[in-house]
Design an enzyme around this catalytic site. Structure first.
Site, PDB file in Angstrom:
ATOM      1  N   GLY A  47       0.822   4.199  -2.769  1.00  0.00           N
ATOM      2  CA  GLY A  47       0.697   5.557  -2.245  1.00  0.00           C
ATOM      3  C   GLY A  47       2.038   5.998  -1.692  1.00  0.00           C
TER       4      GLY A  47
ATOM      5  N   ALA B 161     -11.497   3.716   3.635  1.00  0.00           N
ATOM      6  CA  ALA B 161     -12.786   4.171   3.104  1.00  0.00           C
ATOM      7  C   ALA B 161     -13.360   3.205   2.081  1.00  0.00           C
ATOM      8  CB  ALA B 161     -12.633   5.562   2.489  1.00  0.00           C
TER       9      ALA B 161
ATOM     10  N   GLU C 196      -0.279   6.990   8.579  1.00  0.00           N
ATOM     11  CA  GLU C 196      -0.309   5.917   9.577  1.00  0.00           C
ATOM     12  C   GLU C 196       0.947   5.060   9.600  1.00  0.00           C
ATOM     13  OE1 GLU C 196      -1.924   3.700   5.976  1.00  0.00           O
ATOM     14  OE2 GLU C 196      -1.769   5.747   6.728  1.00  0.00           O
TER      15      GLU C 196
ATOM     16  N   SER D  55       0.802  -1.219   0.000  1.00  0.00           N
ATOM     17  CA  SER D  55       0.000   0.000   0.000  1.00  0.00           C
ATOM     18  C   SER D  55       0.831   1.262   0.000  1.00  0.00           C
ATOM     19  CB  SER D  55      -0.908   0.003   1.239  1.00  0.00           C
ATOM     20  OG  SER D  55      -1.732  -1.126   1.258  1.00  0.00           O
ATOM     21  N   CYS D  56       1.912   1.263   0.780  1.00  0.00           N
ATOM     22  CA  CYS D  56       2.582   2.521   1.082  1.00  0.00           C
ATOM     23  C   CYS D  56       4.080   2.428   0.833  1.00  0.00           C
ATOM     24  CB  CYS D  56       2.364   2.890   2.549  1.00  0.00           C
ATOM     25  SG  CYS D  56       0.634   2.890   3.027  1.00  0.00           S
TER      26      CYS D  56
ATOM     27  N   ASN E  31       3.557   8.383   5.690  1.00  0.00           N
ATOM     28  CA  ASN E  31       3.206   8.012   4.316  1.00  0.00           C
ATOM     29  C   ASN E  31       2.082   8.889   3.785  1.00  0.00           C
ATOM     30  OD1 ASN E  31       1.360   6.809   6.165  1.00  0.00           O
ATOM     31  ND2 ASN E  31       0.584   5.571   4.483  1.00  0.00           N
ATOM     32  N   LEU E  32       1.436   8.447   2.757  1.00  0.00           N
ATOM     33  CA  LEU E  32       0.347   9.193   2.141  1.00  0.00           C
ATOM     34  C   LEU E  32      -0.783   9.494   3.119  1.00  0.00           C
ATOM     35  CD1 LEU E  32      -1.172  10.286  -0.349  1.00  0.00           C
ATOM     36  CD2 LEU E  32      -1.952   7.958  -0.758  1.00  0.00           C
ATOM     37  N   CYS E  33      -1.085   8.536   3.994  1.00  0.00           N
ATOM     38  CA  CYS E  33      -2.251   8.692   4.880  1.00  0.00           C
ATOM     39  C   CYS E  33      -1.868   8.793   6.343  1.00  0.00           C
ATOM     40  CB  CYS E  33      -3.232   7.546   4.650  1.00  0.00           C
ATOM     41  SG  CYS E  33      -3.803   7.417   2.950  1.00  0.00           S
TER      42      CYS E  33
ATOM     43  N   ILE F 214     -12.454  -0.151   1.313  1.00  0.00           N
ATOM     44  CA  ILE F 214     -12.733  -1.520   1.761  1.00  0.00           C
ATOM     45  C   ILE F 214     -13.844  -1.532   2.812  1.00  0.00           C
ATOM     46  CG2 ILE F 214     -10.472  -2.430   1.152  1.00  0.00           C
ATOM     47  CD1 ILE F 214      -9.706  -2.335   4.116  1.00  0.00           C
TER      48      ILE F 214
ATOM     49  N   PRO G 176      -7.001   4.532   6.624  1.00  0.00           N
ATOM     50  CA  PRO G 176      -8.339   5.122   6.475  1.00  0.00           C
ATOM     51  C   PRO G 176      -9.449   4.129   6.117  1.00  0.00           C
ATOM     52  CG  PRO G 176      -6.699   6.406   5.292  1.00  0.00           C
ATOM     53  CD  PRO G 176      -6.022   5.150   5.712  1.00  0.00           C
TER      54      PRO G 176
END
Length: 960
Positions: free
Chosen positions: A399, A777, A587, A370-371, A583-585, A779, A775
């Site tokens: 991301g 959103a 976490e 993901s990241c 990272n992007l979000c 899934i 986040p």
């Protein structure tokens, strides 16, 4: 017994210009043909026989797991017997009447000793005969005036019988829905000459419009959409022209091996998937789990996740989950058994992998992570190399989080050209445009976040990157920004002190320092500015810079506020490097350097699925189930590391050395609803603590057990894990370095952590990092629960994303209002009028108003307190959105100071609504008085962006 009208209509099998099937006379020698009851002739296939026999078995024995294997095998044997009988009779081919086939099915059942099943089948035939007798003389229940135009341009009467069956099947087992109402409304939207694809669309649109009145229509809509999906995929695979959901007991096992071969042929999935026992996997598919989907979730899967060829989806929901499970199990020794274990976890919605894993598992290029986190070096070759890495990582659905702090500031000397630097901002413009250009194969926009430390001389211009005014060449409208804030800056804000900005080429070691070491070195450089040794610097008031940070955050939604010191001081990998950014979000908190691009693999436990109903109507956490889920989930995440496709070598190097994963959660708000606990309560904060403690405990144990089975990660020795320091223990490290006066965090525990410490010290850890709350959103949409740790946005609203617009109704509110006799058309209208809020609806009781407070009605202190309780258990961070209604400079100031004071590592989006009047802070603990001391931030003057971003921002999906 359930019956179907699907197989009796000749118009589905033959072109209308030959109603008696004349062109079938040229059938190849040896081929059997079937005379149907209306006289049409179609090729013989055994699918309908399997479906009929299976239904007879299910009517008697049910569909439990123990019976499914026997049923599957027995049905296959009986079907083969019937077919063999006719082939012996007519080796050169011929025609058989449908009644003869059914007679042979009865005989086969009797001869095999299945007398109860045979009786059920006889009753099934009788029921079908009565149904046919009630139909029109032509043998079909057709609409008198509507003809349907097929793909080849021919027309056929609208098959009302099948339409009724599909709608009845969709409403089966659901309360407060009406199949008759759906059919009646759908027919109003049909017309003579309607295209066959629009028939299903009419059903879906009709049911979707009813969702606001009854939440169960969301399930009905999904089931009606499934009819389209079945026809599309099964027809493409050559398994069947169409099917009902009840037929899928037979068709799913048949479709899986065909799908695998077709996918390999089209170069869409990996040939490795051939190596599984496909018959065993087919038998393990659970068609009934198709009925778990709400419309939003299924439409999202169809639009963006299912593998397709020329825009035709070749996957169905259970095949999709099995493909992902097979991809994740492809390196396991007992791969078929593990694939079934992984499939059961995914398809039950107990756990869901992140979007990149769902996109790419089992494909030719399995980019499942993901990241990605990178550090950008301070040289031109390195800068553009980092931008190229961004493009390659983004291409395959990653991301990005970029640490730009090492790049020298505007006006800094460049020895190679004897000139001066243009600073960070011009390069960020290139990063922004690269993110737009590389759009992840058209699935979603590229997504990147740039991080800069607060002492960087370019920080003030960095804060303005997202402004809509000013020189557009120095603006980045399509990327995210985040401020990487040292503890010393926050202390200076509290103390109303000065803050000095530097260019990193003159203070190169600050980038890699944190805690007291950073403070000492920073003060040393400040002394050099006063002595004249350092020429390039700028001194500002810390409170003024803090005001500007908050003002830009309010006005543009950026930069996000993240905290350098807790990310490093509580990192298990302090011995192996430095965390330079998230990272992007926000976490992920992993080390980066020139040789290592940090990688994290994400997945989320669905907390709502682990709540056990109690006698009083509430629920409690099922600890045994949670432990089982987490154990399998950690194994799946660990497998990603070995299977993953790495588009840059630094990512592979980092991931294999440290093996970090990020297990998170979603459905937190749903879990509160099931316990009747308002989000704004001490009980909710306590549940955040206890639930995260359990996840942390089981995740650490699972990783340690994997280490015993597979070996420790390479850099384990010297880590906090190796010293017996678990995440809960690392709070002390932060307290010692920051100072106890600047930290207030609960340290209570309930589980046996001493024994776990001993286990970890004995067995080691398989993964350097194990937990991170993303986040979720998208899934969460798929599984039909609230995203991540978020409070409910609104109780009734229309959600817009890349799949369209969807009415979302809070099912828990509807259930409670029904129980009190308050759910009616007036209530629906009131909820619309008050934009999903229950607070101003007088007839709703106070306890329900408290329970169903929406995100902007939950004071931010509750969000921060709950996040603080979770953070103490997490070795990485959490993606925390802050909702602030009646926003003011003072409220922003207090909320973000509180986030730091409570020990949070990061925050994510600010979702703000402007204040009409100045409001007092709700932070009322005595120890937090220091948070509101000093000069408050200036009142923001600009109107806020809507919630700072979309609530279903596709930019964020790498973590979802």
């Amino acid at each position: 017994m359930q019956t179907t009208t699907q197989s009796t209509t000749s118009s589905e099998s033959l072109p209308p210009q030959s109603p008696q099937g004349e062109e079938l006379a040229a059938t190849a020698p040896g081929q059997l043909r079937v005379i149907k009851r209306n006289g049409s002739v179609v090729p013989y296939t055994d699918d309908k026989i399997s479906v009929a026999i299976t239904k007879a078995f299910l009517a008697v024995e049910g569909g439990n797991a123990a019976a499914s294997t026997r049923i599957h095998e027995t049905v296959a044997q009986l079907t083969d017997q019937v077919t063999a009988t006719f082939k012996r009779r007519m080796p050169s081919g011929g025609t058989i009447h449908i009644e003869e086939i059914q007679d042979q099915v009865e005989l086969a059942l009797m001869r095999s000793g299945e007398h109860k099943i045979a009786r059920s089948y006889v009753l099934y035939r009788a029921a079908r005969a009565e149904e046919r007798a009630a139909r029109t003389p032509e043998g079909e229940k057709t609409h008198p005036s509507i003809r349907v135009r097929k793909a080849d341009g021919s027309e056929t009467p609208l098959d009302l019988g099948r339409l009724e069956f599909i709608i009845n099947e969709a409403c089966e087992g659901l309360a407060d829905v009406s199949a008759e109402a759906v059919l009646e409304e759908a027919l109003k939207n049909l017309y003579d000459g309607v295209h066959e694809t629009e028939v299903n669309t009419s059903l879906v649109i009709t049911a979707r419009a009813m969702v606001e009145k009854e939440h169960n229509y969301s399930l009905v809509t999904a089931r009606l959409l499934l009819d389209k999906l079945r026809a599309e995929a099964l027809n493409f695979l050559g398994v069947a022209e169409s099917a009902t959901q009840h037929d899928m007991t037979v068709y799913y096992p048949k479709a899986l091996p065909v799908y695998i071969e077709k996918g390999i042929e089209l170069e869409l999935i990996s040939p490795e998937l051939r190596d599984f026992n496909l018959a065993e996997l087919g038998a393990a598919l659970k068609p009934e789990r198709d009925h778990q989907f709400h419309y939003l979730g299924l439409q999202t899967l169809y639009d963006r996740y299912f593998i397709h060829s020329n825009e035709v989806r070749i996957e169905l929901p259970q095949i999709f989950f099995m493909r992902v499970a097979m991809g994740l199990a492809s390196r396991e020794e007992n791969k078929t058994e593990r694939a079934i274990e992984f499939y059961d976890l995914l398809s039950s919605f107990d756990y869901m992998s992140s979007t990149p894993t769902l996109f790419n598992a089992g494909t030719l290029r399995p980019q499942l992570s993901s990241c990605y986190l990178t550090t950008v070096p301070d040289d031109l070759h390195g800068i553009y190399g980092a931008i190229q890495d961004n493009a390659m990582l983004s291409k395959f659905a990653g991301g990005l989080g970029n640490d730009w702090t090492p790049v020298r500031a505007l006006g800094a000397y460049i020895k190679g050209t004897n000139g001066k630097s243009q600073g960070v901002v011009p390069f960020l413009k290139v990063v922004n445009d690269t993110a737009v250009a590389v759009n992840q194969g058209g699935k979603r926009k590229g997504a990147v976040c740039a991080y800069l430390e607060t002492w960087h001389l370019d920080i003030e211009e960095f804060l303005e990157l997202r402004k809509n005014t000013g020189d557009d060449r120095r603006r980045t409208h399509d990327m995210n920004t985040a401020n990487w804030i040292p503890d010393l800056f926050m202390k200076r804000v509290f103390q109303d002190g000065e803050w000095t900005l530097f260019s990193p080429n003159t203070v190169p070691d600050l980038h890699d320092l944190y805690g007291q070491a950073f403070e000492e070195r920073y003060e040393h450089y400040e002394a050099q500015t006063r002595s004249g040794e350092l020429k390039l610097f700028k001194r500002v008031k810390a409170a003024d810079l803090w005001r500007k940070i908050l003002s830009m955050l309010f006005e543009t939604g950026h930069p996000w506020i993240t905290f350098k010191d807790p990310c490093n001081l509580r990192s298990p990998q302090q011995h192996a490097g430095v965390v330079h950014s998230s990272n992007l979000c926000t976490e992920i908190t992993l080390n980066t350097n020139k040789e290592e691009v940090a990688v994290c693999n994400l997945g989320s436990v669905n907390l709502a699925q682990h709540m056990v109903p109690q006698a009083d109507g509430s629920a409690q956490l099922d600890m045994a189930k949670l432990e089982k889920t987490v154990k399998t989930a950690v194994r799946m995440l660990d497998n990603v590391i070995d299977i993953n496709y790495y588009s840059v070598p630094q990512a592979e190097n980092s991931n294999f050395k440290h093996r970090p994963v990020g297990l998170g959660l979603m459905g937190f708000q749903d879990a509160l609803y099931r316990q009747h606990i308002p989000y704004s309560s001490d009980a909710a904060v306590e549940f955040a603590d206890r639930s995260m403690e359990a996840i942390s405990y089981y995740a650490i144990k699972a990783s340690s057990d994997l280490a015993a089975e597979r070996g420790k990660y390479q850099t384990y020795d010297g880590s906090l894990w190796s010293k017996g320091i678990l995440p809960i223990d690392s709070i002390q490290l932060l307290k010692e370095q920051r100072g106890a006066d600047y930290l207030e965090i609960d340290e209570g525990t309930t589980l046996d952590w001493d024994s776990l410490r001993n286990t970890v010290k004995t067995q080691g850890m398989r993964n350097s990092n194990v937990m991170a709350i993303a986040p979720t959103a998208t899934i969460a949409n798929i599984t039909g629960v609230s995203q991540s740790i978020e409070p409910t946005y609104q109780n009734l609203y229309v959600k817009s994303n890349l799949s369209g617009e969807f009415t979302v109704v809070n099912p828990y509110l509807v259930k409670d209002l029904k129980a009190r006799g308050l759910w009616d058309a007036v209530m629906v209208n009131d909820l619309k009028y008050y934009e999903g809020s229950v607070q101003k609806i007088d007839r709703i009781p106070d306890d329900l108003k408290a329970l169903y407070s929406t995100a902007f009605e939950v004071e931010p202190r509750w969000l921060v307190d709950a996040a603080s309780r979770r953070q103490k258990w997490i070795d990485q961070a959490q993606s925390l959105n802050l909702y602030i209604a009646g926003v003011s400079g003072k409220k922003l100031d207090i909320t973000y100071r509180m986030a730091w004071f409570r020990g949070l590592k990061t925050t994510y989006y600010l979702r703000a609504l402007a204040a009409s009047t100045t409001e007092k802070s709700t932070v009322n603990q005595g120890n937090l008085n220091k948070v509101s001391s000093g000069t408050p931030a200036a009142e923001p003057q600009a109107a806020p962006v809507p919630a700072a971003c979309s609530l279903d921002d596709p930019d964020c999906e790498a973590c979802q």
